[in-house]
Design an enzyme around this catalytic site. Structure first.
Site, PDB file in Angstrom:
ATOM      1  N   GLY A 110       0.727  -1.198  -0.020  1.00  0.00           N
ATOM      2  CA  GLY A 110      -0.236   0.419  -0.539  1.00  0.00           C
ATOM      3  C   GLY A 110       0.399   1.164   0.104  1.00  0.00           C
ATOM      4  O   GLY A 110       0.471   2.137  -0.954  1.00  0.00           O
ATOM      5  N   TYR A 116       9.269   3.336   1.684  1.00  0.00           N
ATOM      6  CA  TYR A 116      10.396   1.652   2.559  1.00  0.00           C
ATOM      7  C   TYR A 116      12.277   2.816   1.952  1.00  0.00           C
ATOM      8  O   TYR A 116      12.828   2.538   1.534  1.00  0.00           O
ATOM      9  CB  TYR A 116      10.183   0.802   1.462  1.00  0.00           C
ATOM     10  CG  TYR A 116       8.686   0.190   1.749  1.00  0.00           C
ATOM     11  CD1 TYR A 116       8.669  -1.027   3.034  1.00  0.00           C
ATOM     12  CD2 TYR A 116       7.469   0.464   1.231  1.00  0.00           C
ATOM     13  CE1 TYR A 116       8.185  -0.864   3.898  1.00  0.00           C
ATOM     14  CE2 TYR A 116       6.454  -0.476   1.763  1.00  0.00           C
ATOM     15  CZ  TYR A 116       6.216  -1.017   3.265  1.00  0.00           C
ATOM     16  OH  TYR A 116       5.249  -1.684   3.116  1.00  0.00           O
ATOM     17  N   HIS A 123      10.331   3.377   7.847  1.00  0.00           N
ATOM     18  CA  HIS A 123      11.814   3.606   8.322  1.00  0.00           C
ATOM     19  C   HIS A 123      12.956   2.535   8.149  1.00  0.00           C
ATOM     20  O   HIS A 123      13.603   2.456   8.740  1.00  0.00           O
ATOM     21  CB  HIS A 123      11.434   3.792   9.867  1.00  0.00           C
ATOM     22  CG  HIS A 123      10.935   5.051  10.135  1.00  0.00           C
ATOM     23  ND1 HIS A 123      11.023   6.898   9.595  1.00  0.00           N
ATOM     24  CD2 HIS A 123       9.899   4.895  11.311  1.00  0.00           C
ATOM     25  CE1 HIS A 123      10.531   6.470  10.338  1.00  0.00           C
ATOM     26  NE2 HIS A 123       9.938   6.121  11.641  1.00  0.00           N
TER      27      HIS A 123
END
Ligand SMILES: Cc1cc2nc3c(=O)[nH]c(=O)nc-3n(C[C@H](O)[C@H](O)[C@H](O)COP(=O)(O)O)c2cc1C
Length: 183
Positions: A110, A116, A123
């Protein structure tokens, strides 16, 4: 002819938008592939282990296809791993049934790709989540292939024409990459 097995681990395929569209297009591109929809065959999660192991044994290339849920595969896909990839079949000194078969993880997220990263809101890079899949592949003696991943695959407003076009293009692109990968 090379036998391709796609195992769809979406727990709610009826309500899937991205993975359903991807598998529909993949099916059009690679009609000879066998696609197993776990939620249709096992709505109560009671997987027929013998049947699924037989399907794996007969395949040369295996694809595990699912939406990325809580940084992993969803429960139904994991249930399949737990039940079907047994000791003495998939791993252990006698468990060599899957050795040398190609394995491709194919999934959608999603969150967008930029999320990413260390700076992004997730994170972690996606690379941080891949070892769980790669370790499974290694233990079972599969030949690991690069996963096919699409990010940001939530069509929030189907009336937003531009977003819908981007989404459809990403679906086609994912199915195309998967079709190439199973060759
Ligand atoms: C229970 C649940 C957990 C999810 N976890 C994640 C997640 O960890 N990371 C992410 O990027 N998206 C996550 N999502 C979003 C899904 O990955 C996204 O909705 C899916 O890839 C879209 O595919 P579909 O239309 O086939 O369901 C989650 C969605 C649900 C419902």
């Amino acid at each position: 002819m090379k036998k391709i097995l796609v195992v769809s681990g979406h727990p709610d395929y009826k309500h899937s938008v991205a993975n359903r569209a991807i598998l529909d297009e993949f099916h059009r591109l690679v009609p000879q592939a066998e696609i197993v929809y776990l939620d249709a065959e096992y709505p109560d999660f009671n997987i027929d282990v013998e049947r699924e192991q037989k399907r794996l044994v007969e395949a040369d290339t295996v694809v595990f296809e699912f939406p990325f849920w809580w940084y992993s595969a969803p429960s139904l896909m994991r249930r399949y791993f737990e039940q079907v990839l047994t000791h003495g079949f998939a791993y252990g000194s006698e468990g060599r049934a899957l050795h040398g078969k190609k394995l491709i993880f194919s999934f959608t997220t999603g969150a967008g790709e930029d999320a990413y990263s260390v700076e992004g809101y997730q994170h972690y890079d996606m690379d941080a989540f891949i070892p769980q899949f790669r370790a499974l592949s290694n233990l079972c003696g599969f030949e690991w292939k690069e996963p096919v991943i699409s990010y940001g695959m939530m069509l929030l407003d189907p009336n937003d024409k531009e977003a819908a076009e981007r989404f459809n293009a990403a679906v086609m692109e994912h199915a195309g990459r998967l079709a190439e990968a199973v060759k």
